[in-house]
Design a protein around this motif. Structure first.
Motif, short mmCIF file in Angstrom:
data_model
loop_
_atom_site.label_atom_id
_atom_site.label_comp_id
_atom_site.label_asym_id
_atom_site.label_seq_id
_atom_site.Cartn_x
_atom_site.Cartn_y
_atom_site.Cartn_z
N PHE A 1 0.87 -1.09 -0.02
CA PHE A 1 0.00 -0.06 0.11
C PHE A 1 0.97 1.44 -0.10
CE2 PHE A 1 -3.40 -2.85 1.64
CZ PHE A 1 -4.48 -2.38 0.80
N SER A 2 0.76 2.29 -1.27
CA SER A 2 1.00 3.60 -1.00
C SER A 2 0.19 4.49 -1.46
CB SER A 2 2.42 3.64 -1.67
OG SER A 2 2.13 3.41 -3.30
N PHE A 3 0.06 5.69 -1.05
CA PHE A 3 -0.79 6.65 -1.66
C PHE A 3 -0.60 6.80 -3.19
CE2 PHE A 3 -1.03 8.50 2.80
CZ PHE A 3 -2.24 8.19 3.10
N LEU B 1 6.00 10.64 11.34
CA LEU B 1 7.25 9.93 11.56
C LEU B 1 8.19 10.90 12.33
CD1 LEU B 1 7.58 6.97 9.33
CD2 LEU B 1 6.80 6.75 11.84
N ARG B 2 8.00 12.16 12.16
CA ARG B 2 9.06 13.04 12.58
C ARG B 2 9.22 13.35 14.02
NH1 ARG B 2 9.54 19.53 11.08
NH2 ARG B 2 11.17 20.06 12.52
N TYR B 3 7.98 12.76 14.66
CA TYR B 3 7.49 12.68 16.17
C TYR B 3 7.45 11.54 16.82
CZ TYR B 3 6.70 17.69 14.18
OH TYR B 3 6.86 18.80 13.72
N THR C 1 -2.99 -0.18 6.10
CA THR C 1 -3.37 1.11 5.60
C THR C 1 -2.92 2.10 6.75
OG1 THR C 1 -5.59 0.56 5.96
CG2 THR C 1 -4.96 0.59 3.68
N TYR C 2 -2.90 1.36 8.04
CA TYR C 2 -2.57 2.32 9.14
C TYR C 2 -0.99 2.70 8.96
CZ TYR C 2 -6.50 2.43 12.72
OH TYR C 2 -7.22 2.94 13.25
N ASP C 3 -0.29 1.61 8.53
CA ASP C 3 1.30 1.90 8.18
C ASP C 3 1.41 3.15 7.34
OD1 ASP C 3 4.10 0.80 8.38
OD2 ASP C 3 3.57 0.86 6.10
N LEU C 4 0.43 3.13 6.25
CA LEU C 4 0.41 4.06 5.19
C LEU C 4 0.17 5.59 5.74
CD1 LEU C 4 0.01 4.34 2.06
CD2 LEU C 4 -2.57 4.14 2.35
N ILE C 5 -0.40 5.66 6.54
CA ILE C 5 -0.67 7.18 7.31
C ILE C 5 0.64 7.52 7.77
CG2 ILE C 5 -1.71 8.39 8.92
CD1 ILE C 5 -4.02 6.67 8.76
N PHE C 6 1.52 6.77 8.40
CA PHE C 6 3.10 7.06 8.68
C PHE C 6 3.96 7.25 7.85
CE2 PHE C 6 0.31 5.34 12.18
CZ PHE C 6 0.52 6.41 13.30
N THR C 7 4.02 6.37 6.89
CA THR C 7 4.97 6.15 5.72
C THR C 7 4.66 7.15 4.43
OG1 THR C 7 4.03 4.06 4.93
CG2 THR C 7 5.65 3.96 6.68
#
Length: 332
Positions: free
Chosen positions: A117-119, A176-178, A242-248
């Motif tokens: 998954f990626s945007f 992911l900066r925080y 798709t949760y992972d997608l929000i961060f990456t």
């Protein structure tokens, strides 16, 4: 116990068991593709190949009237395309075409066992659907996670985008900066622990400031059916990916590259901040300050307009539809 009294107690017990069974029968149970869950408009399917597998994207399409353009509506993380019903009816009533896809992994679309998954990939899938329908240019509107996808779509296919509209999008910050990175299995275990009560409590607290109305219950129905359904593990795994997608899939660092007119509709009470529970050591940055983020992001986007909705949370299209509709009428 007298025989007559014993019989009466037995009858009452059987009646209670029967009532319980009837109540259980009314509990929704949906397969991965929501086969028995009704959508508000006719559902079509777009089949395509991606990542060495055949996938199907479900979508609803209300054709434009009077030569007006089409608005592409992109749903959020905890939703499917059906929740756009009131928005779609309003826009279509004004003559606009409306296209509402379920992204892969969501709603009535395919739930692959394995998918990167990626945007970028979801935007490419959506662009293929837009091309298949012969739509040369669209206005792109996204809510919540759909705002991140809408932003990526506008960056990736700027020449075919009339304008971009973001409704309380997540991704206004580079999380992911925080926060620490979590493996998708972390989110998978969280998904497996879901119950309908937890879903309702989350929405009540995070979307509606502790308030609840009967119409909000509709947004829990899909979750209840999947949790009780035969494919919950497959659905939960797609939810985790798709949760992972929000961060990456951060878009926050590219807002200055948007070249299309952009409007933000921001409920300022929203405090959505993915990952705030696992910040990096020493980080004291406060995630999810939408009362500040709207203005900050509007200043980063070259051609942006900001509409703030005071005392409205993450779901303006449900919580304050009249005020939200008034903003839409200034855009379309």
């Amino acid at each position: 116990m007298p025989r007559c009294l014993h019989a009466a107690v037995l009858v009452l017990a059987l009646a209670a068991l029967s009532a319980l069974a009837m109540a259980e029968d009314k509990t929704p149970s949906y397969d991965a593709r929501l086969s028995d869950y009704p959508y508000p408009f006719d559902v079509h399917t777009f089949a395509f190949d991606s990542q060495r597998q055949r996938l199907e994207m479900a979508y609803m399409h209300l054709p434009a009237k009077d030569e007006k353009p089409t608005v592409l509506l992109l749903h959020g993380k905890n939703f499917a395309a059906d929740y756009w019903e009131k928005t779609a009816n309003h826009l279509h009533g004004q003559g606009y075409g409306v296209l509402m896809p379920d992204q892969i992994g969501f709603g009535k679309s395919s739930k692959p066992a394995h998918y990167q998954f990626s945007f970028e990939a979801l935007a490419a899938n959506t662009r293929a659907l837009v091309d298949k329908l012969g739509l040369e240019r669209v206005s792109v509107m996204g809510h919540s996670m759909g705002g991140m996808l809408a932003t990526r779509y506008a960056l990736q296919y700027a020449d075919s985008v009339e304008q971009l509209v973001l409704v309380n999008p997540v991704g206004l910050e580079d999380y992911l900066r925080y926060v620490e990175y979590k493996d998708p299995d972390f989110f998978y275990q969280q998904e497996l622990g879901k119950t309908l009560d937890k879903v309702r409590a989350y929405q009540k607290k995070n979307y509606y400031d502790g308030q609840w109305k009967p119409e909000y219950e509709a947004l829990t129905a899909i979750h209840a059916g999947w949790i009780n359904g035969p494919d919950w593990e497959r659905v939960a795994w797609n939810n985790a990916l798709t949760y992972d997608l929000i961060f990456t899939g951060a878009v926050a660092n590219e807002f200055d590259q948007l070249s299309v007119p952009t409007t933000l509709i921001i409920g300022t009470r929203d405090t959505t901040g993915p990952g705030r529970g696992w910040k990096k050591p020493g980080v004291d940055y406060e995630l999810g300050r939408y009362d500040q983020l709207g203005q900050r992001v509007a200043e980063q986007i070259p051609n942006a307009t900001l509409f703030e909705l005071k005392d409205v949370g993450h779901m303006p299209q449900f919580e304050a539809f009249d005020r939200y509709r008034d903003r839409l009428d200034k855009i379309f």
